[in-house]
Design an enzyme around this catalytic site. Sequence first.
Site, short mmCIF file in Angstrom:
data_model
loop_
_atom_site.label_atom_id
_atom_site.label_comp_id
_atom_site.label_asym_id
_atom_site.label_seq_id
_atom_site.Cartn_x
_atom_site.Cartn_y
_atom_site.Cartn_z
N ARG A 63 0.83 -1.20 0.00
CA ARG A 63 0.00 0.00 0.00
C ARG A 63 0.87 1.26 0.00
NH1 ARG A 63 -3.62 -1.52 5.18
NH2 ARG A 63 -1.64 -2.50 5.74
N LYS A 67 1.78 1.87 7.55
CA LYS A 67 2.11 1.05 8.72
C LYS A 67 3.09 1.78 9.63
CE LYS A 67 0.90 -2.48 9.56
NZ LYS A 67 -0.28 -2.84 10.40
N TYR A 74 -0.98 4.18 10.81
CA TYR A 74 -1.39 3.18 11.79
C TYR A 74 -0.20 2.89 12.71
CZ TYR A 74 -5.58 1.96 9.05
OH TYR A 74 -6.78 2.00 8.41
N HIS A 106 -0.85 1.18 16.30
CA HIS A 106 -1.16 0.04 17.18
C HIS A 106 -0.13 -0.07 18.30
CE1 HIS A 106 -4.30 -1.27 14.41
NE2 HIS A 106 -3.45 -1.13 13.43
N GLU A 140 -5.86 4.51 13.90
CA GLU A 140 -6.80 3.57 14.51
C GLU A 140 -7.50 4.12 15.75
OE1 GLU A 140 -2.85 2.68 16.50
OE2 GLU A 140 -3.52 3.14 14.46
N ASP A 159 -2.78 -7.05 15.08
CA ASP A 159 -2.12 -5.75 15.24
C ASP A 159 -2.26 -5.22 16.66
OD1 ASP A 159 -0.83 -5.05 12.86
OD2 ASP A 159 -2.70 -4.49 11.90
#
Length: 370
Positions: free
Chosen positions: A15, A75, A94, A96, A118, A270
């Site tokens: 991505r 990520k 993101y 996490h 998130e 995740d």
Amino acid sequence: MIIGVPKEIKNNENRVALTPAGTAEMVKRGHVVYVQATAGIGSGFTDDDYRLAGAKMLPAIEDVYAIADMIIKVKEPIASEYPLIKKGQILYTYFHFASSEELTKAMMEREAICLAYETVELDDRSLPLLIPMSEVAGRMSVQEGAKYLEKTYGGYGVLLGGVPGVTPAKVLIIGGGIVGTEAAKMAAGLGADVTIMDVSLKRLRYLDDIMPANVKTMMSNEFNIREMVQSHILIIGAVLIPGAKAPKLITRDMLPTMRPGTVMVDVAVDQGGCFETTKPTTHDHPNFVIDDVIHYCVANMPGAVPRTSTLALTNATLPNAIQLANKGWKQACTDDLPLRKGLNVVEGKIVYKEVADAFDLPYVPVDTVL
């Protein structure tokens, strides 16, 4: 503002965080966008596509981090990226955090401004930047689970929908949120016998109303889970507690009670995973076996369908990225409460309570850093 878009370097992460269309939106507002060469190739976007949209191309990831005021990623940074992050640099991606103390402490040390997709949360408690990838992961969980149920991969050797005269496979989905709902739709569409569990009776009533006849609902508790795992041969973990570690709902001692060749897909990986035996895997090595139970725990499932995932993700993340670029992070987060909830680590301080609680680290209320 100077925006940087590095190429994702996590295993099989194809991505990209900003499309050429998003680039054009930034440029027309007076911002400068630097994109690392080939960053969009995995999602079908060439360097020329970005140049035509007004981006400037840079050859190396180090160059992108060095010049940018705000880094937009998909990520979380990995260890090789930590030294590249500058004090006060905005990282919008993101994260996490609750699943990685190493990452949390590294971002504190770098004194970056960490906005996590998130945990951006609307008044109705929905997570608008997580929803697109939850939709993708939920649908993929059934697709991947069906594949690993094939005997070729060591699975139970069944077709999810069965055939006339042969009963369909039983699929158990733990969690009735976005991931669980999308997984149930896919499994039901393939003709499986589906049970979806949740702790909210209100949510179960809603699911019971909208789902087809081959989807049943059940209250999620340890007793019911222990009973259901014995007869269901595809089990999908779809549990989310925003910003916090996922609870371990399937424990190690339940595995011997399952049928050999059962497949478990942990979409919550995740956030630490909702199976006790979960450990993150990659698209190169997606599964492992414990007690004849196949575990699929890929931490970036949507990365396998990058074209769909990139377009879905950037549809959601771009408006906030524009706010951050136009106003700066402090003003943007002051003006927009949902975006403010995306702040996790700011200039060395943890400002999201669930992350601090996960590692017993000091928590600072977000209002004190604005």
